[in-house]
Enzyme design. Sequence first.
Site, short mmCIF file in Angstrom:
data_model
loop_
_atom_site.label_atom_id
_atom_site.label_comp_id
_atom_site.label_asym_id
_atom_site.label_seq_id
_atom_site.Cartn_x
_atom_site.Cartn_y
_atom_site.Cartn_z
CD GLU A 38 -2.48 40.07 -46.36
OE1 GLU A 38 -3.56 40.59 -46.04
OE2 GLU A 38 -2.13 38.93 -45.99
CE1 TYR A 39 6.74 42.95 -41.71
CE2 TYR A 39 8.17 42.83 -43.65
CZ TYR A 39 7.98 43.15 -42.31
OH TYR A 39 9.03 43.66 -41.58
CG LEU A 86 29.02 28.55 -21.48
CD1 LEU A 86 27.94 27.91 -22.33
CD2 LEU A 86 28.48 28.83 -20.09
CD GLU A 116 19.43 29.31 -22.29
OE1 GLU A 116 20.22 29.77 -23.14
OE2 GLU A 116 19.13 29.91 -21.26
CE LYS A 118 28.83 25.74 -26.37
NZ LYS A 118 29.26 26.27 -27.66
CG ASP A 120 28.52 25.79 -33.96
OD1 ASP A 120 29.29 26.59 -33.38
OD2 ASP A 120 28.93 24.85 -34.68
NE ARG A 139 32.98 35.44 -25.18
CZ ARG A 139 34.21 34.96 -25.04
NH1 ARG A 139 34.96 34.79 -26.11
NH2 ARG A 139 34.70 34.66 -23.87
CE1 TYR A 230 23.37 33.00 -26.78
CE2 TYR A 230 24.13 33.62 -24.60
CZ TYR A 230 24.38 33.39 -25.93
OH TYR A 230 25.66 33.52 -26.42
CE LYS A 320 31.85 21.71 -27.48
NZ LYS A 320 31.94 22.62 -28.57
CB CYS A 414 58.99 8.74 -51.86
SG CYS A 414 58.09 10.27 -52.15
CB CYS A 417 60.87 11.61 -55.36
SG CYS A 417 61.38 11.02 -53.74
CB CYS A 430 60.02 10.64 -48.73
SG CYS A 430 61.03 11.15 -50.13
CB CYS A 436 61.07 14.27 -52.63
SG CYS A 436 59.31 13.90 -52.60
S1 IVH Z 1 25.54 31.33 -22.12
C1 IVH Z 1 27.71 33.37 -18.98
N1 IVH Z 1 23.80 30.24 -23.72
O1 IVH Z 1 28.51 29.19 -26.46
C2 IVH Z 1 26.97 33.06 -20.20
N2 IVH Z 1 25.97 30.56 -24.54
O2 IVH Z 1 31.50 29.19 -24.62
C3 IVH Z 1 27.78 32.31 -21.16
N3 IVH Z 1 26.31 29.85 -26.85
O3 IVH Z 1 30.47 32.05 -26.31
C4 IVH Z 1 27.13 32.00 -22.41
N4 IVH Z 1 24.25 29.17 -27.19
O4 IVH Z 1 28.61 32.06 -27.96
C5 IVH Z 1 25.05 30.65 -23.59
N5 IVH Z 1 22.12 29.30 -25.04
C6 IVH Z 1 23.38 29.72 -24.89
C7 IVH Z 1 24.32 29.62 -25.93
C8 IVH Z 1 25.62 30.05 -25.71
C9 IVH Z 1 25.44 29.31 -27.72
C10 IVH Z 1 27.72 30.10 -27.13
C11 IVH Z 1 28.20 31.46 -26.77
C12 IVH Z 1 29.42 31.23 -25.92
C13 IVH Z 1 29.72 29.79 -26.14
C14 IVH Z 1 30.18 29.13 -24.87
#
Ligand code: IVH
Length: 690
Positions: A38-39, A86, A116, A118, A120, A139, A230, A320, A414, A417, A430, A436
């Site tokens: 539909e979309y 961060l 939140e 993080k 990747d 960035r 974010y 982390k 080695c 050789c 070696c 070699c």
């Molecule tokens: S806040 C001052 N929030 O993690 C605000 N970063 O070095 C700094 N990242 O370069 C970032 N999820 O690319 C923030 N929920 C999140 C994030 C986030 C991923 C990444 C961001 C940043 C790196 C931290």
Amino acid sequence: MEISREEAKKRIEWLRKEIWRHNYLYYVLNKPEISDEEYDKLMDELRKLEEKFPEFITPDSPTQRVGAPPAKEFKAVKHVKPMLSLDTARDEEEIRAFDRRIKKELGVDEVEYVAEPKLDGLSVELIYEDGKYVRGSTRGDGIEGEDVTENIRTIRAVPLVLRDDEIPYPKKLAVRGEVIMHIKDFEEFNRELIQKGEEPLANPRNAAAGSLRRLDPRETAQRPLDIFFYEIMHYEANGIKIESQWDALQTLKKWGLKINPYVKLCKNIDDAIKYHDEMEKIREDLEYEIDGVVIKVNKFEYQEALGVKTRSPRWAIAYKFPPRKEETQILDIMVQVGRTGILTPVALLKPVDVKGVTVSRATLHNEDYIKEKDIRIGDWVRIARAGDVIPEVIEVIKEKRTGNEKEFSMPKECPVCGSHVVREGAYYRCTGGLSCPAQLKRSIAHFASKNAMDIEGLGGKTVDLLVEKGLIKRISDIYRLTKRDLMRIPRFAEKSAKNLIEAIEKSKNRGLARLIFALGIPNVGEHTARLLAEKFKSIDKLMKATEAELLAIKEIGPETASSIVNFFNEERNRKEIEELKKLGIKMEYEEEEGKLKGKVFVFTGSLKDFSREEAKEIVEKLGGIVSNSVSKNVDYVVVGEKPGSKYEKAKELGLKIINEEEFKKLVGIEKEEEEKKDRGRIVTLDEFFK
Ligand code: IVH
């Protein structure tokens, strides 16, 4: 039925609104009301009407995600404010220390946090003016990034128009988000690359970054990227006031900017730590990669009081996850011989998928590492990808031992050789030197590499073939190659052979610093090579240098000094250098090589013939330094097209300002260097282990 212009206009407007609403329901609220078919029907109808009445097409129409022509390069753009990174913590204690520090500084007993995932991916800044998407950038160095407006426009989760049904949007809004690629899309993407005979990418983040940086937005559009927002970096307060990170997230959502569904408001640090542990558990079930959680002080008032350091705020921290571990079995252990003869044990693994990358080998570093972890052939082990790509054996799963595992010991000879092997500290080496084949191949490849003699076309596989066919037995043989020799190798045809011969010829004049680096003297990297060239001015003088003379150079320590002396004491090496000299390789230092020594450069605006990276490389090769900020210590400000505020500041400070042409003259760029060079590439596992 014919539709009038007036009717068409109305219908187009209705369709756009309807499509935006469905985008919002689908991406932001995750509550679609209609099926994909539909979309698509709505989109089709809109497209057809716009075709018929092109005068009604607007850049924010949902049909206009891909329309811009390919760019020649990305412009540099300045962010509305620095995009910070961060600090990271790896365990609970570090997080508690973070919390204590914050409470102490604020003089309060408890602080609310927003936690939140993080994500990747790669962070980007998006700007909306009057509710319309106008700019998107990567960035970069945090201050300036690359203008990827058109590429970001192709990401479907990015609204081209903001919503204002709940909260009016500001006249100008800058937001930060993370662009990601979903794991299943990444896997699909890699399968396609492999089918095309190209190298697979190491992880979804690299794939997302690569996709976002395509010059042709149509290519970006073909790669399924997603985004979560974010941060509100800047807004012109039109009657609204946002007072906390939690508010900010809810507001983003109301404007139609997708936030991550797992964000959580935490009463205190215990809550946030619990959140981290829970997220770690569900990490594997997510459709995208997260590598930890971000914990942010909620109240903006507190954030402001805490302030920022140079590159990161004091009010947030990344907590982390430990590196991801997968279980697999060691089928065998083999030994690789590096350029300097070091033997490295490598585990051959039963192939295992570590988040999208098939891993079949892992480094075991050296004999001590194997002993310490008691690693045996046949063992089940946990492996992790250290620093992203290089897998490593973390631990043995002793419970899985059957008793049939075999201990491993380093060979006395080695494996390539057969030369005698000697122990040096934790390593075995070696003694075959360039007789070699393994060492020879790697030394040749190093000699020819970009930062050494820069012989284009003489890379890993070609070198292997040339050595295997006996055409290269030592370094100087590179300069004895003829076109006829090359034509005997399956890789070469008339043209490619001619090109390589020309590239070899050109490499004769790379200068003393590069030559010293290219020789591959243990412990002598690019920087040391440059110091040596500046000090001794010719290879003959360097060959005669004593340890004491070498130690007189401030940055050279005893280990490096002795390895330089040992290298030149070897009859074989001295002879090779004589040979190279006879073949016409330049071995005298020219002032040119260090002519930018200590000079500080700042670039602003975009250059026609180089990327920023390339320009930086050129300056550094000549001993100069590239800075990101203008101050009175700067010697040259190189101004390209559309320069930023750095240009104004440079004028104010009365600094020397030059344009691209003048820059080229200054660095003495040859035509050849201007040709676009192979940009930095991600090293895949197989290349790494080669
Ligand atoms: S806040 C001052 N929030 O993690 C605000 N970063 O070095 C700094 N990242 O370069 C970032 N999820 O690319 C923030 N929920 C999140 C994030 C986030 C991923 C990444 C961001 C940043 C790196 C931290």
